[in-house]
Design an enzyme around this catalytic site. Sequence first.
Site, PDB file in Angstrom:
ATOM      1  N   LYS A 164       0.827  -1.210   0.000  1.00  0.00           N
ATOM      2  CA  LYS A 164       0.000   0.000   0.000  1.00  0.00           C
ATOM      3  C   LYS A 164       0.860   1.259   0.000  1.00  0.00           C
ATOM      4  CE  LYS A 164      -4.213  -1.985   1.689  1.00  0.00           C
ATOM      5  NZ  LYS A 164      -4.676  -2.703   2.882  1.00  0.00           N
TER       6      LYS A 164
ATOM      7  N   LYS B  44      -6.585 -13.372 -11.155  1.00  0.00           N
ATOM      8  CA  LYS B  44      -7.854 -13.703 -10.529  1.00  0.00           C
ATOM      9  C   LYS B  44      -8.851 -12.562 -10.655  1.00  0.00           C
ATOM     10  CE  LYS B  44      -7.022 -12.287  -5.771  1.00  0.00           C
ATOM     11  NZ  LYS B  44      -7.050 -12.678  -4.385  1.00  0.00           N
TER      12      LYS B  44
ATOM     13  N   LYS C 281     -11.755  -6.621  -7.855  1.00  0.00           N
ATOM     14  CA  LYS C 281     -12.508  -5.377  -8.061  1.00  0.00           C
ATOM     15  C   LYS C 281     -11.708  -4.391  -8.892  1.00  0.00           C
ATOM     16  CE  LYS C 281     -15.580  -5.693  -4.266  1.00  0.00           C
ATOM     17  NZ  LYS C 281     -15.296  -6.187  -2.949  1.00  0.00           N
TER      18      LYS C 281
END
Length: 349
Positions: A111, A214, A217
């Site tokens: 992050k 995969k 979102k």
Amino acid sequence: MNTVVSGIRSTGHLHLGNYFGALKNFVRIQDIYNCFFFIADLHSLTTHPHPDDFHKSVKIILAEYIAAGLDPEKATIFIQSDVPQVSELYVLLNMLSYKGELERTTSFKDKVRLAKAQARNKPVEEISYDDNNDEGININAGLLTYPTLMAADILIHRADFVPVGKDQEQHLEFARVLARRFNNMYGEEVFPEPRALDFGTGLIKVPGLDGSGKMGKSEGNGIYLYDDEATITKKVKKALTDSGPTEPNAPMPEYIKNLFTLMSLVSDPSTVDYFMEKYNTCTIRYGDMKKQLAEDICKVTLPIKERIDDVYNDDAYLHKVVESGREKARESAAKTLELARKAVGFKVF
Ligand code: TRP
């Protein structure tokens, strides 16, 4: 009865990956375990969502979970921020969370790099985690202590099991470390060490429709429980294929394998066998396969979609669900916090 805890971040609609990777199993285990399922809205604050969107996304997730079969009569379904005991335990656990451990957490490092990349308008690959040049970038303490808050979520209900995917394994391990550390430091068995819950199905990886990786979102390659029939058909139609194998039993390219994987999740085994046979004999027509795949996805998702609309629009019902979940979760959390406070040495008077 063993206790299971799992949190869901509220980041938009649920896709087939969420459904087959987690949700479907949650529905199954709510009969067997004392389950706490919550929406991790405190965790979502690390990215500073706008208050209006924030509330809406919590409501969406709540409605979609219930529509997909989570039953508030069986499991305790609640919103994280409704249980202040979580935040208090988080403070206690923060005192046992060492900076080095937190900084070594993979999700934190990822992050940080992402935040720097965005601020500098550069690709993530070019960004180093520890260049110390993050002035004015939103890398907040909440992000650093994300695993501590997650441990508080789990330990506050004295969970025995946590269903986790690969990406959360390190976080769960940290929750175990904190449980052990707390018990050792204060000399009492306040927290059981939570273990990963294995559904016995192996780790299901639901592939995306873009031929690689995969379903996710952010990847924009997903089919959502909320998609209608036309949308699903269109998305499946657009999935990457080629002109088909040219020799019998040819090795399968990744993007074709993905279609078969999706099919094995939603279709009858005989349907999968049928197309596999066609592949191996070079007679497969991907148009037919996709048509079948889209139909079978719809069979799974459309009944859920219909219920999503009903549940989402029933504010009175959702209100009741949230209220009863809040009450049950607070009761369980208050008991544990009492033990922790006593162990720490609070409450002299
Ligand atoms: N970190 C989890 C995720 O990103 C969400 C989460 C928060 C969670 N608290 C939890 C999961 C407690 C399991 C248990 O998906």
